[in-house]
Design an enzyme around this catalytic site. Structure first.
Site, PDB file in Angstrom:
ATOM      1  N   CYS A 155       0.847  -1.317   0.196  1.00  0.00           N
ATOM      2  CA  CYS A 155      -0.263  -0.115   0.043  1.00  0.00           C
ATOM      3  C   CYS A 155       1.097   1.341  -0.036  1.00  0.00           C
ATOM      4  O   CYS A 155       0.856   2.356  -1.401  1.00  0.00           O
ATOM      5  CB  CYS A 155      -0.846  -0.410   1.012  1.00  0.00           C
ATOM      6  SG  CYS A 155      -0.123  -0.507   2.745  1.00  0.00           S
TER       7      CYS A 155
HETATM    8  N1  LIG Z   1      -4.085  -3.591   4.621  1.00  0.00           N
HETATM    9  C1  LIG Z   1      -4.130  -3.037   4.383  1.00  0.00           C
HETATM   10  O1  LIG Z   1      -4.325  -2.842   3.902  1.00  0.00           O
HETATM   11  C2  LIG Z   1      -2.975  -4.136   2.339  1.00  0.00           C
HETATM   12  C3  LIG Z   1      -2.867  -3.458   1.846  1.00  0.00           C
HETATM   13  C4  LIG Z   1      -1.946  -3.984   1.124  1.00  0.00           C
HETATM   14  C5  LIG Z   1      -1.813  -5.149   1.058  1.00  0.00           C
HETATM   15  N2  LIG Z   1      -2.071  -5.624   1.845  1.00  0.00           N
HETATM   16  C6  LIG Z   1      -1.297  -7.544   2.164  1.00  0.00           C
HETATM   17  O2  LIG Z   1      -2.406  -8.095   2.297  1.00  0.00           O
HETATM   18  C7  LIG Z   1      -2.634  -9.364   2.981  1.00  0.00           C
HETATM   19  C8  LIG Z   1      -3.676  -9.323   3.704  1.00  0.00           C
HETATM   20  O3  LIG Z   1      -3.777  -8.710   4.421  1.00  0.00           O
HETATM   21  P1  LIG Z   1      -5.699  -7.894   5.228  1.00  0.00           P
HETATM   22  O4  LIG Z   1      -5.398  -6.635   5.637  1.00  0.00           O
HETATM   23  O5  LIG Z   1      -6.299  -8.454   4.306  1.00  0.00           O
HETATM   24  O6  LIG Z   1      -5.041  -8.370   6.991  1.00  0.00           O
HETATM   25  P2  LIG Z   1      -5.962  -9.224   7.380  1.00  0.00           P
HETATM   26  O7  LIG Z   1      -7.134  -8.533   7.521  1.00  0.00           O
HETATM   27  O8  LIG Z   1      -5.721  -9.957   8.979  1.00  0.00           O
HETATM   28  O9  LIG Z   1      -6.864 -11.013   6.957  1.00  0.00           O
HETATM   29  C9  LIG Z   1      -5.700 -12.029   6.042  1.00  0.00           C
HETATM   30  C10 LIG Z   1      -7.000 -13.331   6.046  1.00  0.00           C
HETATM   31  O10 LIG Z   1      -5.592 -14.257   6.010  1.00  0.00           O
HETATM   32  C11 LIG Z   1      -6.714 -15.503   6.373  1.00  0.00           C
HETATM   33  N3  LIG Z   1      -5.295 -15.845   6.474  1.00  0.00           N
HETATM   34  C12 LIG Z   1      -4.602 -15.623   7.280  1.00  0.00           C
HETATM   35  N4  LIG Z   1      -3.137 -17.010   7.110  1.00  0.00           N
HETATM   36  C13 LIG Z   1      -4.016 -18.105   6.150  1.00  0.00           C
HETATM   37  C14 LIG Z   1      -3.625 -19.217   5.449  1.00  0.00           C
HETATM   38  N5  LIG Z   1      -3.078 -20.450   6.273  1.00  0.00           N
HETATM   39  N6  LIG Z   1      -4.791 -19.576   5.054  1.00  0.00           N
HETATM   40  C15 LIG Z   1      -6.125 -18.962   4.537  1.00  0.00           C
HETATM   41  N7  LIG Z   1      -6.007 -18.197   5.004  1.00  0.00           N
HETATM   42  C16 LIG Z   1      -5.317 -17.622   5.514  1.00  0.00           C
HETATM   43  C17 LIG Z   1      -7.329 -14.924   7.663  1.00  0.00           C
HETATM   44  O11 LIG Z   1      -8.242 -15.634   8.005  1.00  0.00           O
HETATM   45  P3  LIG Z   1      -8.330 -15.772   9.836  1.00  0.00           P
HETATM   46  O12 LIG Z   1      -8.175 -14.434  10.444  1.00  0.00           O
HETATM   47  O13 LIG Z   1      -9.506 -16.695   9.545  1.00  0.00           O
HETATM   48  O14 LIG Z   1      -6.746 -16.263  10.035  1.00  0.00           O
HETATM   49  C18 LIG Z   1      -7.906 -13.790   6.460  1.00  0.00           C
HETATM   50  O15 LIG Z   1      -8.754 -13.691   6.205  1.00  0.00           O
HETATM   51  C19 LIG Z   1      -0.953  -9.197   4.190  1.00  0.00           C
HETATM   52  O16 LIG Z   1      -0.403  -9.594   2.792  1.00  0.00           O
HETATM   53  C20 LIG Z   1      -0.911  -7.251   3.850  1.00  0.00           C
HETATM   54  O17 LIG Z   1       0.175  -6.935   4.108  1.00  0.00           O
HETATM   55  C21 LIG Z   1      -2.732  -5.222   3.203  1.00  0.00           C
END
Ligand SMILES: NC(=O)c1ccc[n+]([C@@H]2O[C@H](COP(=O)([O-])OP(=O)(O)OC[C@H]3O[C@@H](n4cnc5c(N)ncnc54)[C@H](OP(=O)(O)O)[C@@H]3O)[C@@H](O)[C@H]2O)c1
Length: 347
Positions: A155
């Protein structure tokens, strides 16, 4: 598979913030059918509205526990999972011939030595790091068209790289010791509760974190060095404030040559004139977060400091849209040969 077919999509990490944003965008995409939603933290399928109340009576599909590598009829897999988890899942899907768009940081460094010291643990699928294409259409559109594994950008790097690219590439800015200050809404930290973001702690608060050692600094530098050929270095300081979403960045650059700001602005205008999601503001105006909320736009403005003559760039994006899920959909559109704005703008 013909590139004009409807895409069948699986979202892994559908209970997280970027997974939820993908659902929001892809439900309105005329060439996409969501066929599977999975996550990790539960044992039995749950209705999607148990995690996203707005999905009640909107979608029948449950969110199921992820079975690693099970495509569920999808041809395209979005990995919205933490870094470290993505590198275990991506090879399983990639080896089946599917398209993989990874929103984590796991494949953003073609040269693994660049992530050393910034990310913990050994990479478990290093062979795919050289295969993945950095999913920033403005800079890598031709490579994305032929890619089957996309490393969707971070991001903060999305804003910093695209704000700095023309100025460094065209020799207007000194490439070294650039200062990047970014302020993010709290969805950037993911959906798992953490004490500093608990309402009584976070409301009315504002702070910088991982000062000078945030893992997005090497990503900004790696990409800018590759696309400009210049020895770029940055001091990057992220901040978080009690807003749900949005990133506002203020970037400070020393001029490498004595040219009027209007000349630099004209070069930016020329570079981004045909980009559907970059909006360059007229001189004298600056973007704010309200203008980009829930959109795939990156808004940029250029200013000159009256005392030092330094150039100050201000940029605004929505961290969940252009900073994550929106850019991922833009990448899908590029790969599939769909209009790049499809599902991302009222057409
Ligand atoms: N948030 C942002 O602004 C943003 C921006 C750019 C990139 N990102 C990247 O995008 C990714 C997701 O971010 P997020 O903010 O959406 O995170 P998040 O809200 O913490 O969600 C993570 C998701 O991944 C699932 N998960 C974790 N381990 C898993 C596995 N081994 N197999 C299947 N599902 C799994 C979690 O499920 P449970 O909760 O049920 O474990 C949850 O649904 C990260 O790598 C982050 O760095 C985020």
């Amino acid at each position: 598979m013909s590139n004009s077919d409807v895409c069948k999509v699986k979202i892994v990490g559908a209970t997280g913030y970027t997974g939820g944003e993908l659902i929001r965008l892809l439900l309105n995409h005329p060439k996409v059918k969501i066929v599977s939603l999975t996550a990790a933290g539960f044992d039995n399928p749950q209705p999607a509205h148990a995690f996203w109340p707005w999905l009640r009576q909107v979608i029948d599909l449950p969110i199921r526990p992820e079975i690693d590598g099970e495509a569920d009829g999808a041809d395209t897999i979005f990995l919205s999972v933490p870094h470290g988890a993505a590198m275990k899942l991506a090879p399983l899907y990639y080896e089946k011939g599917l398209r993989v768009i990874d929103l984590s940081a796991d494949y953003r460094f073609p040269d693994l030595s660049e992530r050393q010291g910034w990310y913990e643990g050994e990479h478990t699928s290093p062979e795919l790091c050289g295969v993945a294409v950095y999913g920033m259409p403005e800079l890598f559109r031709e490579q994305i068209k032929h890619a089957r594994l996309i490393a969707n950008p971070g991001c903060y790097p999305t804003a910093a790289i695209l704000s700095l690219y023309p100025g460094i590439k065209l020799g207007f800015f000194e490439p070294e010791r650039i200062r990047v200050n970014s302020v993010s809404g709290v969805t950037g930290a993911g959906r798992n509760p953490k004490l500093p973001f608990h309402h009584p702690e976070f409301d009315q608060n504002f702070f910088a974190y991982r000062i000078g050692k945030h893992q997005h600094a090497p990503e900004i530098v790696s990409v800018l060095r590759r696309v400009t050929g210049k020895p770029v270095t940055v001091t990057f300081v992220p901040h978080v404030l009690p807003l749900q979403r949005g990133i506002l960045s203020t970037i400070y650059c020393r001029k490498a040559k004595d040219v009027p700001l209007a000349e630099i602005w004209n070069a930016y205008q020329e570079t981004y004139a045909r980009e559907p999601f970059i909006r360059l503001y007229p001189l004298g105006e600056a973007p704010a977060l309200q203008a980009v909320r829930e959109t795939n736009f990156l808004d940029i403005s250029l200013h000159e400091d009256a005392m030092t003559g330094d150039v100050v760039l201000v940029s605004a994006e929505d961290n969940l849209t252009k900073g994550a899920a929106g850019q991922a959909v833009q990448n899908l559109n590029v790969i599939m040969g769909f209009p790049e704005k499809m599902g991302l703008l009222p057409l």
